[in-house]
Design an enzyme around this catalytic site. Structure first.
Site, short mmCIF file in Angstrom:
data_model
loop_
_atom_site.label_atom_id
_atom_site.label_comp_id
_atom_site.label_asym_id
_atom_site.label_seq_id
_atom_site.Cartn_x
_atom_site.Cartn_y
_atom_site.Cartn_z
N THR B 198 0.86 -1.20 0.00
CA THR B 198 0.00 0.00 0.00
C THR B 198 0.89 1.25 0.00
O THR B 198 1.98 1.22 0.57
CB THR B 198 -0.80 -0.01 1.32
OG1 THR B 198 -1.64 -1.14 1.31
CG2 THR B 198 -1.61 1.25 1.52
N ARG B 226 -14.39 -6.81 -1.81
CA ARG B 226 -13.81 -6.57 -0.49
C ARG B 226 -13.20 -5.16 -0.43
O ARG B 226 -12.45 -4.76 -1.30
CB ARG B 226 -12.73 -7.61 -0.20
CG ARG B 226 -11.98 -7.42 1.12
CD ARG B 226 -10.65 -6.70 0.90
NE ARG B 226 -9.86 -6.63 2.13
CZ ARG B 226 -8.70 -5.97 2.22
NH1 ARG B 226 -8.21 -5.35 1.17
NH2 ARG B 226 -8.04 -5.94 3.35
N GLY B 228 -10.86 -2.49 1.80
CA GLY B 228 -9.81 -2.48 2.82
C GLY B 228 -9.72 -1.14 3.53
O GLY B 228 -10.48 -0.22 3.23
N ASP B 229 -8.77 -1.07 4.45
CA ASP B 229 -8.66 0.13 5.29
C ASP B 229 -8.17 1.37 4.53
O ASP B 229 -8.35 2.49 5.02
CB ASP B 229 -7.75 -0.14 6.49
CG ASP B 229 -6.31 -0.39 6.05
OD1 ASP B 229 -6.10 -1.10 5.03
OD2 ASP B 229 -5.39 0.12 6.71
N THR B 249 -0.56 1.49 6.92
CA THR B 249 -0.36 0.33 6.04
C THR B 249 -0.16 -0.93 6.88
O THR B 249 0.25 -0.85 8.03
CB THR B 249 0.85 0.56 5.10
OG1 THR B 249 1.29 -0.68 4.58
CG2 THR B 249 2.04 1.19 5.83
N GLY B 250 -0.46 -2.07 6.28
CA GLY B 250 -0.29 -3.34 7.01
C GLY B 250 -1.48 -4.23 6.74
O GLY B 250 -2.17 -4.06 5.74
N GLY B 251 -1.72 -5.17 7.64
CA GLY B 251 -2.88 -6.05 7.46
C GLY B 251 -4.14 -5.21 7.50
O GLY B 251 -4.51 -4.69 8.55
N GLY B 252 -4.80 -5.06 6.36
CA GLY B 252 -5.91 -4.13 6.23
C GLY B 252 -7.06 -4.41 7.17
O GLY B 252 -7.70 -3.49 7.69
#
Lengths: 341, 341
Positions: B198, B226, B228-229, B249-252
């Site tokens: 991201t 889907r 995401g964040d 950023t990271g695991g959404g």
């Protein structure tokens, strides 16, 4: 003296509804389900109907816990009750998009795991909150929208209704009123107030688990494709056993941009405010800064209720043991005893 | 002595790039553009390419302010630069859905007005961040998704590319690797790490205006539909002149459920922490509680930078006057002088 109250308190709690199957069996908190039917400018002639709707929803949610359900089950059940009622802006009777369609947003969150299910841009599904719940329960994702969210729901056994089934006569009438005030050539959007409001619920079960959910048809005359705060974690909905549980209603754009739900959670977190104080702090500050009203219902982590709106009205109700509490305009707080049947 | 430093400081600020047209002409802050290219497990062999991408983006963003642009313009320009680069997971080269499509999320927020633009589920548009910006600038709504978001963008002059134009060879190769590890019959989702991340940017202009933006292709092999964040205000992106500006950023899924952006904002608000401290407090707490890593870049309201990641790597870079600072693995902080051309 302290011991006397401790014993009394434990005796009192032991008479409450049983804990859900996620708990250790100990009854630690007084279960409570609190619901709202949307902040706005309710037509006083509709007040009785709106109060009937929220009172029923609070009872339906509470009964779910009495049957052994968790806070999350109670929230889903309470919201399903209002999604059936065309006096609210969710599920059947939702306000319509500019092209006359129902397009729904919903979200639900579990304060134990911080798992959430969010859904947007779905049509022809009677209970959007249950699609959100299925996303929470079944998918590795949190948020699904549009046709693929509907396909997922259908795969989970959710019935897709005939196109347009959720369009009520009252919603059509309101859209026509709105269109009469709208000037599409200048993009003039009227300050149109529908009496129908977003719906939401928060609950605490006897083990102290918190949950929250929100469901909405969005803003009247919206462009298809517009997402509102009701589907958004931290704006419309939040639940965290360490903080509290909240559902937000009002001008969706402002609640989204201000992250009303998470700001209130953090006010409780850092300022050690209770639910009511935190709600007042954040909504008053938002109203001052953003010139916009809203309404919230919440529980803090101890199960204290917060009910606050800077809009003119917000129908709300909660059940606690055999008492039902409710109101719609400022300063109102009625209560009545109910049978346990 | 205090006066000497005050005069020196004013002289120093007067040499900086001019204020954007929203300001009163007074140069009060040192402009800065800080970008990231995604938290994850970067392949060390890709480190040089990823650092080239973030360094270029920081310069492109900074140059936008030197031309008289605001923080918001700088954020958009910096992200556009990375959306062109197939080493990042946004725009061209985005990771693919399970059916081989690019489906993008993006959001941008203006700390002055708290206006935001968010977009999800769009395809075949090279610069999703500019669609988010057009929503912010042109619509009474904050968040649009899917086909109607694309129709709105097209109406605003955004070019819709030929279907599949954003699918890069590198993304196709990664999807194939992912599919080889996936067992669709058991819904087993592999712990697959793509080097592509991201992207995001935060900026402060010389008047102290803050802005933030994030753009992403989402998680590799995701179901179409889907969200995401990266498109979500308070989870992936937030900017408020009273608090700070952040891109996550990271695991959404975890960032979404934890509301990382707003939690960090409120940590600064209530604890009077600076950007770096707030980032460390919240990400460490989240990692402990949710067992999930992430990365953030942020500025507090005074323009101090925060760069922190609990993942193994996060390419980042910022420009401040004629210095470019950058790094990718933990503990790295390189800097170099750059020409003003």
């Amino acid at each position: 003296m302290a011991n006397f109250f401790t014993v009394l308190s434990l005796l009192y709690l032991s008479t409450l509804v049983s804990c859900c199957d996620r708990c250790d069996g100990q009854v630690k908190f007084e279960p409570l389900v609190l619901v709202h039917g949307g902040a706005g400018k309710a037509d006083p002639t509709k007040a009785t109907k709106l109060l009937t709707g929220v009172r029923l929803a609070a009872r339906v949610g509470y009964k779910e816990m009495a049957k052994g359900g968790c806070a999350l089950d109670a929230v889903e059940a309470a919201i399903r009750s209002m999604e059936l009622d065309d006096d609210f802006n969710a599920g059947y009777g939702s306000v319509l998009t500019i092209d006359g369609r129902v397009e729904n947003d919903a979200s639900i969150m579990d304060g134990v795991t911080l798992k959430a299910g969010c859904v947007s841009l779905i049509t022809d599904i009677l209970h959007p909150i249950s699609v959100a719940r299925k996303i929470l329960d079944k998918l590795p994702y949190t948020y699904m929208a549009g046709n693929n969210a509907m396909r997922f729901a259908e795969g989970q056994g959710v019935h897709i209704l005939k196109t347009g089934s959720l369009v009520s006569d009252s919603a059509l009438k309101e859209l026509n009123n709105y269109k009469n005030q709208l000037n599409m050539s200048t993009w003039f959007i009227p300050d149109y107030h529908t009496y129908k409001g977003t719906i939401g619920a928060v609950a605490i079960d006897s083990c102290g688990n918190l949950a929250a959910g929100t469901s909405a048809g969005g803003s009247i005359g919206k462009l298809s494709g517009r997402i509102g705060d009701s589907s958004l974690i931290g704006s419309g909905t939040y639940a965290d056993n360490n903080l509290g549980a909240i559902s937000v209603t009002g001008g969706g754009e402002i609640s989204l941009r201000y992250n009303v739900a998470q700001r209130i959670m953090q006010n409780m977190n850092y300022m050690s405010t209770n639910a009511q104080q935190a709600a007042e702090n954040v909504l008053d500050e938002m109203n001052k800064r953003m010139k916009a009203t809203a309404g919230v219902i919440l529980l803090d982590k101890f199960g204290n209720t917060g009910i606050y709106f800077t809009a003119k009205s917000m129908p709300w109700a909660y059940q606690k043991r055999d008492s039902l509490h409710f109101g719609i305009f400022k300063g109102e707080h009625f209560s009545e005893k109910i049978s346990s049947q």
